[in-house]
Design an enzyme around this catalytic site. Structure first.
Site, PDB file in Angstrom:
ATOM      1  N   CYS A   2      -8.669  15.295  -0.697  1.00  0.00           N
ATOM      2  CA  CYS A   2      -8.145  16.659  -0.567  1.00  0.00           C
ATOM      3  C   CYS A   2      -8.104  17.093   0.892  1.00  0.00           C
ATOM      4  O   CYS A   2      -8.672  16.438   1.758  1.00  0.00           O
ATOM      5  CB  CYS A   2      -9.020  17.613  -1.342  1.00  0.00           C
ATOM      6  SG  CYS A   2      -9.265  17.089  -3.032  1.00  0.00           S
ATOM      7  N   ASN A 101     -13.809  18.086  -0.347  1.00  0.00           N
ATOM      8  CA  ASN A 101     -13.055  16.837  -0.260  1.00  0.00           C
ATOM      9  C   ASN A 101     -14.049  15.704  -0.445  1.00  0.00           C
ATOM     10  O   ASN A 101     -15.026  15.620   0.285  1.00  0.00           O
ATOM     11  CB  ASN A 101     -12.386  16.731   1.119  1.00  0.00           C
ATOM     12  CG  ASN A 101     -11.795  15.354   1.404  1.00  0.00           C
ATOM     13  OD1 ASN A 101     -11.708  14.941   2.552  1.00  0.00           O
ATOM     14  ND2 ASN A 101     -11.393  14.638   0.392  1.00  0.00           N
ATOM     15  N   TYR A 257      -4.144   4.744   5.596  1.00  0.00           N
ATOM     16  CA  TYR A 257      -3.130   5.450   4.803  1.00  0.00           C
ATOM     17  C   TYR A 257      -3.237   6.964   4.820  1.00  0.00           C
ATOM     18  O   TYR A 257      -2.251   7.657   5.019  1.00  0.00           O
ATOM     19  CB  TYR A 257      -3.189   4.941   3.350  1.00  0.00           C
ATOM     20  CG  TYR A 257      -2.405   5.768   2.354  1.00  0.00           C
ATOM     21  CD1 TYR A 257      -1.009   5.772   2.364  1.00  0.00           C
ATOM     22  CD2 TYR A 257      -3.061   6.550   1.397  1.00  0.00           C
ATOM     23  CE1 TYR A 257      -0.296   6.539   1.449  1.00  0.00           C
ATOM     24  CE2 TYR A 257      -2.343   7.313   0.474  1.00  0.00           C
ATOM     25  CZ  TYR A 257      -0.965   7.304   0.503  1.00  0.00           C
ATOM     26  OH  TYR A 257      -0.258   8.056  -0.402  1.00  0.00           O
TER      27      TYR A 257
HETATM   28  O1  LIG Z   1       0.579  -0.537  -3.997  1.00  0.00           O
HETATM   29  P1  LIG Z   1       0.786   0.899  -4.317  1.00  0.00           P
HETATM   30  O2  LIG Z   1      -0.071   1.328  -5.489  1.00  0.00           O
HETATM   31  O3  LIG Z   1       2.222   1.267  -4.491  1.00  0.00           O
HETATM   32  O4  LIG Z   1       0.184   1.765  -3.126  1.00  0.00           O
HETATM   33  C1  LIG Z   1       0.464   1.547  -1.780  1.00  0.00           C
HETATM   34  C2  LIG Z   1       1.663   2.329  -1.316  1.00  0.00           C
HETATM   35  O5  LIG Z   1       1.456   3.743  -1.548  1.00  0.00           O
HETATM   36  C3  LIG Z   1       1.485   4.436  -0.321  1.00  0.00           C
HETATM   37  O6  LIG Z   1       2.743   5.032  -0.081  1.00  0.00           O
HETATM   38  P2  LIG Z   1       3.112   6.546  -0.484  1.00  0.00           P
HETATM   39  O7  LIG Z   1       4.435   6.575  -1.090  1.00  0.00           O
HETATM   40  O8  LIG Z   1       1.998   7.152  -1.289  1.00  0.00           O
HETATM   41  O9  LIG Z   1       3.079   7.382   0.868  1.00  0.00           O
HETATM   42  P3  LIG Z   1       3.820   7.225   2.277  1.00  0.00           P
HETATM   43  O10 LIG Z   1       5.178   7.838   2.141  1.00  0.00           O
HETATM   44  O11 LIG Z   1       2.930   8.016   3.193  1.00  0.00           O
HETATM   45  O12 LIG Z   1       3.897   5.797   2.672  1.00  0.00           O
HETATM   46  C4  LIG Z   1       1.200   3.402   0.730  1.00  0.00           C
HETATM   47  O13 LIG Z   1       1.749   3.780   1.979  1.00  0.00           O
HETATM   48  C5  LIG Z   1       1.884   2.185   0.179  1.00  0.00           C
HETATM   49  O14 LIG Z   1       3.257   2.223   0.464  1.00  0.00           O
HETATM   50  N1  LIG Z   2      -9.745  13.936  -3.443  1.00  0.00           N
HETATM   51  C1  LIG Z   2     -10.737  14.759  -3.380  1.00  0.00           C
HETATM   52  O1  LIG Z   2     -11.319  14.973  -2.338  1.00  0.00           O
HETATM   53  C2  LIG Z   2     -11.144  15.363  -4.710  1.00  0.00           C
HETATM   54  C3  LIG Z   2     -12.202  16.448  -4.685  1.00  0.00           C
HETATM   55  C4  LIG Z   2     -12.841  16.634  -6.056  1.00  0.00           C
HETATM   56  N2  LIG Z   2     -13.641  15.500  -6.406  1.00  0.00           N
HETATM   57  C5  LIG Z   2     -11.770  16.905  -7.103  1.00  0.00           C
HETATM   58  O2  LIG Z   2     -11.484  16.043  -7.910  1.00  0.00           O
HETATM   59  O3  LIG Z   2     -11.207  17.977  -7.108  1.00  0.00           O
HETATM   60 MG   LIG Z   3       3.858   4.008   1.577  1.00  0.00          MG
END
Ligand SMILES: O=P(O)(O)OC[C@H]1O[C@H](OP(=O)(O)OP(=O)(O)O)[C@H](O)[C@@H]1O
Ligand SMILES: NC(=O)CC[C@H](N)C(=O)O
Ligand SMILES: [Mg+2]
Length: 507
Positions: A2, A101, A257
Site C-alpha cells: 500500500c 503498509n 518492481y
Molecule cells: O509474471 P506476472 O505474474 O505477470 O508478474 C510480473 C509482471 O507484472 C508486473 O507488471 P505490471 O503490469 O503489474 O506493472 P508495470 O506496468 O509497472 O510493469 C511486472 O512488471 C511484470 O511485468
Molecule cells: N499491501 C499492503 O501493504 C496491505 C496492508 C494490509 N495488510 C491490507 O491488506 O490492507
Molecule cells: Mg510489468
C-alpha cells in the site's frame, strides 16, 4: 504494497494528501482513503477504487483540518471491499486513526489477545485493524489524559514487542498530531520531508520520496527501522528509536518492481538500481552466450524499461519500443484475481510488428511472478513475426511466497516454484530464458547504500527475516489467500453482504 501519507500542515491538508496519494497510486489500486482532523473531530472519506474515483469535490470539501493521513490499498490480508479500505479508526483512547503498509505475520494471535485480554472488538479480518488496536491498547495502558511524545514512543516500543512481520504505518491522534513508524527490519519503506511556508514548517510522511518531491517537500530522510516519528499539531518534529535491535533489511522487491524509479528509498536510488540490474544481466548474457544472435532488445512496459535500456546499451544492441502500453490500464500484477490479470495484459499491451518481423528479439521484464505477462507477451512477439524470442528477467526466479506485504501467498501460483529455469522456459514458450543471479541483484541494491545490513529477499530464497514464519503459517495463508479462495470469498461476500464499514460515509 500500500501507499501511505501523513501530514501536519498550516492549512487544510486534505488536497495535499489527495495529490500525494495520486503519486503513490502504483502501490495500491483497490481502495483509497483520507482522514483529517480539526477541532476534535475526524473527517473521513474512504472507498474502493482509484484515488480519482473515490474522492469527489464534495468529499474533498469535507476533509477539513491541518492534520491528516491517507492510504491507497493493495490487499494482503482480509477481504476487499469498502469496509477494509483504510484508514481504520478507534474511538478510545483519544480517537486514533491508522493506515498501514505491510503484513503482520502474527495477526491471528494478536487478534485473539486483543479480544480475550485487552477486551477489544475487531470488526474486520484486516491485520491493519489489529495493528491499530495494539497501538491503541498500548496508549490506553499508559492512562494519560493528554499524551506527549514520550508516551507515544513508549506505546510504539510495546507495538514492536508484540507485532511481527512487515509494517510501516502512519497514525493520526485526534488534535495531537501524526505518528509514523517502521518495523525493526525496515522491510516496508517510509520517508519524511519538510516544506517551508509563510506560516511555518509543514511535514509530510510518505511511503516514497516521489510524493514529497511532487508536493514541494524537501526530503529529510527515511524513518529508520524501528524508529518512530511524531509531528505534533504545532508542527514540532520528535523522533526516537523504539526497537531493541533494529537492522536495515528493506524489501528488495521494492527496487525490482514496486517503487517508482524516481524514488529514493533508504538512500538507494531506485532508478540507478534498475540501471545496474540491466548491466549485470547483460554481463551474465555475455558469459552464458558470448556468441548470441540478439538483434534487438525490447522491454515490457512499464517497470522493466530502465533495466531494458541499460541492458541493451551494455550489450551494444538496439533498444526499441516494441510494445505500446494503453495508459488507462493500471498495473496488472496487483489486480485481484487471475482472470482479470490475464485479460488486462492484452488490453494493456500491443506489439509494433515492424520491430519484430524476422528478428531475434530479447524481451526484458523486471520479474516473472505468475508468468501471466510473459506467456502472453512471448506469443504476441511470435504473432508479430519474431524469428526467435529470448526472455530476460532482471530479477531471479520468484519461488517462495511473500508474507510481508506483497500478495503472493501461494507458492503453487508462482511459475518458478519447484521448477528449473529450463522448465519455466518451456512453459512460457521462450527460445531462451535467462534470470538475474540473486547475488548480483543484491549487489545492485547494496551499491546504493553500503550501510544496509541486508535485504528481504524471501521471494527469491525463502528466508524470512522475522524468524516466525514456519510451514504451518505458510500452509495457512496459502489456503486462505490463494486465487480460488479469494474469488470464493468475494462471491460469498456479495451473497451474504460485506463487512459493515462502521465508520464509513454512505456515498
Ligand atoms: O509474471 P506476472 O505474474 O505477470 O508478474 C510480473 C509482471 O507484472 C508486473 O507488471 P505490471 O503490469 O503489474 O506493472 P508495470 O506496468 O509497472 O510493469 C511486472 O512488471 C511484470 O511485468
Ligand atoms: N499491501 C499492503 O501493504 C496491505 C496492508 C494490509 N495488510 C491490507 O491488506 O490492507
Ligand atoms: Mg510489468
Amino acid at each position: 504494497m500500500c501507499g501511505l501519507v501523513g501530514m501536519v500542515g498550516k492549512g487544510d491538508v486534505g488536497p495535499d494528501i489527495y495529490d500525494a496519494l495520486t503519486v503513490l497510486q502504483h502501490r495500491g489500486q483497490d481502495a483509497a482513503g483520507i482522514m483529517t482532523c480539526r477541532g476534535g473531530r475526524f473527517n473521513q472519506r474512504k472507498s474502493e477504487g482509484l484515488v480519482r474515483d473515490v474522492f469527489r469535490q464534495d468529499h474533498m470539501a469535507r476533509l477539513k483540518g491541518p492534520i491528516g493521513i491517507g492510504h491507497v490499498r493493495y490487499p494482503t490480508a482480509g477481504s476487499s471491499g469498502p469496509a477494509l479500505a483504510q484508514p481504520f479508526y478507534v474511538n478510545s483512547p483519544y480517537g486514533i486513526a491508522l493506515a498501514h503498509n505491510g503484513n503482520l505475520t502474527n495477526s491471528e494471535q494478536l487478534a485473539r489477545e486483543l479480544f480475550q485480554d485487552d477486551l477489544r472488538h475487531l470488526n474486520t479480518d484486516s491485520d491493519s485493524e489489529v495493528l491499530l488496536n495494539v497501538f491503541a491498547h498500548e496508549m490506553q495502558t499508559l492512562g494519560k489524559l493528554s499524551p506527549g511524545p514520550d508516551d507515544i514512543f513508549q506505546a510504539i516500543t510495546a507495538v514492536h514487542r508484540r507485532c511481527r512481520g512487515g509494517y510501516a504505518a502512519v497514525a493520526l491522534l485526534v488534535d495531537y498530531g501524526v505518528v509514523g513508524f517502521r518495523d525493526p527490519f525496515g522491510i516496508r519503506p517510509l520517508v519524511i520531508g519538510v516544506r517551508d511556508t509563510a506560516a511555518g514548517e509543514e511535514h509530510m510522511l510518505a511511503s516514497e520520496s516521489v510524493a514529497l518531491d511532487v508536493l514541494g517537500f524537501r526530503l529529510l530522510g527515511d524513518v529508520a527501522p524501528g524508529e518512530a516519528v511524531f509531528i505534533d499539531s504545532k508542527g514540532a518534529l520528535h523522533r526516537r528509536q523504539c526497537a531493541s535491535n533494529p537492522q536495515l533489511c528493506p524489501c528488495i522487491f521494492e527496487h525490482v518492481y514496486f517503487a517508482r524509479p524516481d524514488s529514493l528509498m533508504d538512500g538507494i536510488s531506485v532508478y540507478k538500481t534498475r540501471m545496474r540490474q540491466g548491466e549485470t544481466l547483460a554481463r551474465k548474457i555475455l558469459r552464458e552466450r558470448p556468441q548470441h544472435d540478439i538483434d534487438v532488445v525490447i522491454a515490457i512496459p512499464d517497470t522493466s524499461r530502465i533495466a531494458g535500456q541499460s541492458l541493451a546499451s551494455a550489450l551494444d544492441i538496439k533498444f526499441r519500443e516494441g510494445f505500446m502500453k494503453n495508459r488507462y490500464i493500471g498495473r496488472t500484477f496487483i489486480m485481484p484475481g487471475q482472470s482479470q490479470r490475464k485479460r488486462s495484459v492484452r488490453q494493456k499491451l500491443n506489439a509494433v510488428p515492424l520491430e519484430f518481423e524476422g528478428k531475434n528479439v530479447m524481451l526484458v521484464d523486471d520479474s516473472i511472478v505468475r508468468g501471466t505477462t510473459c506467456r502472453q507477451i512471448i506469443q504476441m512477439a511470435r504473432d508479430a513475426g519474431a524469428r526467435k524470442v529470448y526472455f530476460a528477467s532482471a530479477a531471479p526466479p520468484v519461488r517462495y511466497p511473500n508474507v510481508y506485504g506483497i500478495d503472493m501467498p501461494s507458492a503453487e501460483e508462482l511459475i518458478a516454484h519447484g521448477r528449473t529455469v529450463e522448465e519455466v522456459c518451456e512453459l512460457i514458450g521462450a527460445d531462451w530464458l535467462i534470470y538475474q543471479d540473486l547475488e548480483d541483484l543484491i549487489e545492485c541494491s547494496r551499491e546504493g547504500n553500503k550501510e544496509a545490513e541486508g535485504f528481504d529477499c524471501s521471494v527469491f530464497n525463502g528466508e524470512y527475516l522475522t524468524g516466525d514464519v514456519d510451514r504451518a503459517y505458510l500452509d495457512r495463508i496459502e489456503a486462505l489467500r490463494n486465487d480460488d479462495a479469494q474469488s470464493l470469498s468475494r462471491t460469498t461476500m456479495l451473497a451474504e453482504g460485506a463487512v459493515v464499514g462502521l465508520h464509513n460515509d454512505a456515498s
